[in-house]
Motif scaffolding. Structure first.
Motif, PDB file in Angstrom:
ATOM      1  N   ASP A 102       0.807  -1.229   0.000  1.00 10.95           N
ATOM      2  CA  ASP A 102       0.000   0.000   0.000  1.00 10.95           C
ATOM      3  C   ASP A 102       0.838   1.276   0.000  1.00 10.95           C
ATOM      4  OD1 ASP A 102      -2.371  -1.353  -0.149  1.00 10.95           O
ATOM      5  OD2 ASP A 102      -2.859  -1.179   1.974  1.00 10.95           O
ATOM      6  N   ALA A 103       2.045   1.203  -0.534  1.00 14.20           N
ATOM      7  CA  ALA A 103       2.876   2.402  -0.656  1.00 14.20           C
ATOM      8  C   ALA A 103       2.296   3.292  -1.752  1.00 14.20           C
ATOM      9  CB  ALA A 103       4.316   2.027  -0.995  1.00 14.20           C
ATOM     10  N   PRO A 104       2.173   4.604  -1.506  1.00 13.95           N
ATOM     11  CA  PRO A 104       1.609   5.486  -2.525  1.00 13.95           C
ATOM     12  C   PRO A 104       2.557   5.635  -3.722  1.00 13.95           C
ATOM     13  CG  PRO A 104       2.344   6.754  -0.633  1.00 13.95           C
ATOM     14  CD  PRO A 104       2.514   5.310  -0.280  1.00 13.95           C
ATOM     15  N   LEU A 105       1.986   5.539  -4.925  1.00 11.69           N
ATOM     16  CA  LEU A 105       2.769   5.700  -6.146  1.00 11.69           C
ATOM     17  C   LEU A 105       2.440   7.013  -6.850  1.00 11.69           C
ATOM     18  CD1 LEU A 105       2.526   2.063  -7.530  1.00 11.69           C
ATOM     19  CD2 LEU A 105       4.446   3.121  -6.336  1.00 11.69           C
ATOM     20  N   ASP A 106       1.160   7.372  -6.903  1.00  9.53           N
ATOM     21  CA  ASP A 106       0.747   8.622  -7.533  1.00  9.53           C
ATOM     22  C   ASP A 106      -0.689   8.918  -7.122  1.00  9.53           C
ATOM     23  OD1 ASP A 106       1.052  10.917  -9.058  1.00  9.53           O
ATOM     24  OD2 ASP A 106       0.561   9.943 -10.955  1.00  9.53           O
ATOM     25  N   ALA A 107      -1.099  10.160  -7.283  1.00 11.34           N
ATOM     26  CA  ALA A 107      -2.463  10.560  -6.959  1.00 11.34           C
ATOM     27  C   ALA A 107      -2.839  11.768  -7.806  1.00 11.34           C
ATOM     28  CB  ALA A 107      -2.586  10.908  -5.479  1.00 11.34           C
ATOM     29  N   VAL A 108      -4.138  11.927  -7.998  1.00  5.31           N
ATOM     30  CA  VAL A 108      -4.650  13.103  -8.695  1.00  5.31           C
ATOM     31  C   VAL A 108      -5.932  13.538  -7.993  1.00  5.31           C
ATOM     32  CG1 VAL A 108      -5.943  11.752 -10.405  1.00  5.31           C
ATOM     33  CG2 VAL A 108      -5.215  14.049 -10.977  1.00  5.31           C
ATOM     34  N   ARG A 109      -6.089  14.860  -7.853  1.00  5.01           N
ATOM     35  CA  ARG A 109      -7.282  15.417  -7.214  1.00  5.01           C
ATOM     36  C   ARG A 109      -8.013  16.252  -8.264  1.00  5.01           C
ATOM     37  NH1 ARG A 109      -5.229  17.924  -2.793  1.00  5.01           N
ATOM     38  NH2 ARG A 109      -5.879  16.261  -1.419  1.00  5.01           N
ATOM     39  N   ARG A 110      -9.296  15.937  -8.459  1.00  6.58           N
ATOM     40  CA  ARG A 110     -10.108  16.638  -9.450  1.00  6.58           C
ATOM     41  C   ARG A 110     -11.276  17.333  -8.746  1.00  6.58           C
ATOM     42  NH1 ARG A 110      -6.388  16.616 -12.971  1.00  6.58           N
ATOM     43  NH2 ARG A 110      -6.076  14.744 -14.184  1.00  6.58           N
ATOM     44  N   PRO A 111     -11.471  18.641  -9.014  1.00  8.15           N
ATOM     45  CA  PRO A 111     -12.599  19.351  -8.402  1.00  8.15           C
ATOM     46  C   PRO A 111     -13.914  18.893  -9.025  1.00  8.15           C
ATOM     47  CG  PRO A 111     -11.450  20.779  -9.939  1.00  8.15           C
ATOM     48  CD  PRO A 111     -10.657  19.507  -9.853  1.00  8.15           C
ATOM     49  N   LEU A 112     -14.980  18.917  -8.216  1.00  8.61           N
ATOM     50  CA  LEU A 112     -16.303  18.520  -8.690  1.00  8.61           C
ATOM     51  C   LEU A 112     -17.359  19.302  -7.919  1.00  8.61           C
ATOM     52  CD1 LEU A 112     -18.002  16.570 -10.465  1.00  8.61           C
ATOM     53  CD2 LEU A 112     -17.962  14.984  -8.543  1.00  8.61           C
ATOM     54  N   VAL A 113     -18.311  19.858  -8.665  1.00  8.65           N
ATOM     55  CA  VAL A 113     -19.453  20.550  -8.077  1.00  8.65           C
ATOM     56  C   VAL A 113     -20.680  19.707  -8.393  1.00  8.65           C
ATOM     57  CG1 VAL A 113     -20.856  22.633  -8.091  1.00  8.65           C
ATOM     58  CG2 VAL A 113     -18.382  22.803  -8.374  1.00  8.65           C
ATOM     59  N   VAL A 114     -21.443  19.347  -7.352  1.00  6.77           N
ATOM     60  CA  VAL A 114     -22.651  18.547  -7.516  1.00  6.77           C
ATOM     61  C   VAL A 114     -23.852  19.436  -7.255  1.00  6.77           C
ATOM     62  CG1 VAL A 114     -23.920  16.510  -6.758  1.00  6.77           C
ATOM     63  CG2 VAL A 114     -21.425  16.466  -6.811  1.00  6.77           C
ATOM     64  N   TRP A 115     -24.707  19.562  -8.273  1.00  2.59           N
ATOM     65  CA  TRP A 115     -25.902  20.402  -8.191  1.00  2.59           C
ATOM     66  C   TRP A 115     -27.127  19.538  -7.929  1.00  2.59           C
ATOM     67  CZ3 TRP A 115     -24.246  22.903 -13.360  1.00  2.59           C
ATOM     68  CH2 TRP A 115     -23.332  23.920 -13.123  1.00  2.59           C
ATOM     69  N   PRO A 116     -28.212  20.175  -7.400  1.00  2.79           N
ATOM     70  CA  PRO A 116     -29.467  19.425  -7.264  1.00  2.79           C
ATOM     71  C   PRO A 116     -30.036  19.122  -8.647  1.00  2.79           C
ATOM     72  CG  PRO A 116     -29.712  21.698  -6.476  1.00  2.79           C
ATOM     73  CD  PRO A 116     -28.287  21.524  -6.868  1.00  2.79           C
ATOM     74  N   ASP A 117     -30.790  18.059  -8.734  1.00  4.22           N
ATOM     75  CA  ASP A 117     -31.408  17.678 -10.000  1.00  4.22           C
ATOM     76  C   ASP A 117     -32.543  18.655 -10.287  1.00  4.22           C
ATOM     77  OD1 ASP A 117     -32.386  16.485 -12.232  1.00  4.22           O
ATOM     78  OD2 ASP A 117     -32.545  14.482 -11.361  1.00  4.22           O
ATOM     79  N   ALA A 118     -32.507  19.326 -11.413  1.00  2.47           N
ATOM     80  CA  ALA A 118     -33.501  20.338 -11.753  1.00  2.47           C
ATOM     81  C   ALA A 118     -34.849  19.723 -12.104  1.00  2.47           C
ATOM     82  CB  ALA A 118     -33.001  21.192 -12.918  1.00  2.47           C
ATOM     83  N   ARG A 119     -34.886  18.435 -12.378  1.00  5.18           N
ATOM     84  CA  ARG A 119     -36.141  17.779 -12.770  1.00  5.18           C
ATOM     85  C   ARG A 119     -37.009  17.415 -11.585  1.00  5.18           C
ATOM     86  NH1 ARG A 119     -33.520  13.084 -16.063  1.00  5.18           N
ATOM     87  NH2 ARG A 119     -32.120  13.315 -14.314  1.00  5.18           N
ATOM     88  N   LEU A 120     -36.476  17.501 -10.377  1.00  2.63           N
ATOM     89  CA  LEU A 120     -37.268  17.110  -9.202  1.00  2.63           C
ATOM     90  C   LEU A 120     -38.176  18.216  -8.733  1.00  2.63           C
ATOM     91  CD1 LEU A 120     -34.571  15.202  -7.179  1.00  2.63           C
ATOM     92  CD2 LEU A 120     -36.311  14.261  -8.662  1.00  2.63           C
TER      93      LEU A 120
END
Length: 134
Positions: free
Chosen positions: A116-134
């Protein structure tokens, strides 16, 4: 600086003076990872993420790929074990489900399977919106 009449300073030979002093650096990593994510999603969306793991060594790489939602409710698979041939890359499609509205990031890590030694990582931003159909 550009030459302007009345300017007594001589023109600079390069618009970026520090560019002449750049040094190339090489970093050796056993593996690299990439996981492109869309910047936005809605609650309940299932994102199929093409996770790419590249082996940069001379031997077969046994690795684990993990996902963590930072500030987000993300449901995904447990750590997936992959085997990557020497000097090759593989792509593993992974499904992630968004559970709640919010803003944060998704951390994708590749770990050596044996310890379990770390080899690489990437962090990606994400915005989660409410579903407009509800």
């Amino acid at each position: 600086f550009f030459f302007v009449p009345g300017n007594r300073r001589p023109p600079i030979s390069s618009p970026v003076p520090w560019a002449r002093r750049c040094v190339n650096a090489t970093v050796h990593q056993e593996a690299t990872i990439d996981a492109p994510l869309p910047p936005f999603a809605t609650v309940g969306a299932v994102l199929t993420v093409p996770v790419r793991v590249e082996n940069r060594t001379d031997g077969v790489l046994h690795a684990k790929v993990t996902f963590t939602g930072e500030g987000l409710g993300i449901q995904g698979p447990e750590a997936q074990t992959v085997e990557v041939p020497a000097h090759r890359a593989i792509e593993v499609p992974v499904e992630l489900r968004t559970n709640e509205v919010g803003e944060g990031s998704v951390m994708v890590r590749v770990l050596r399977a044996s310890d379990d030694a770390p080899l690489d990582a990437v962090r990606r931003p994400l915005v989660v919106w409410p579903d407009a159909r509800l």
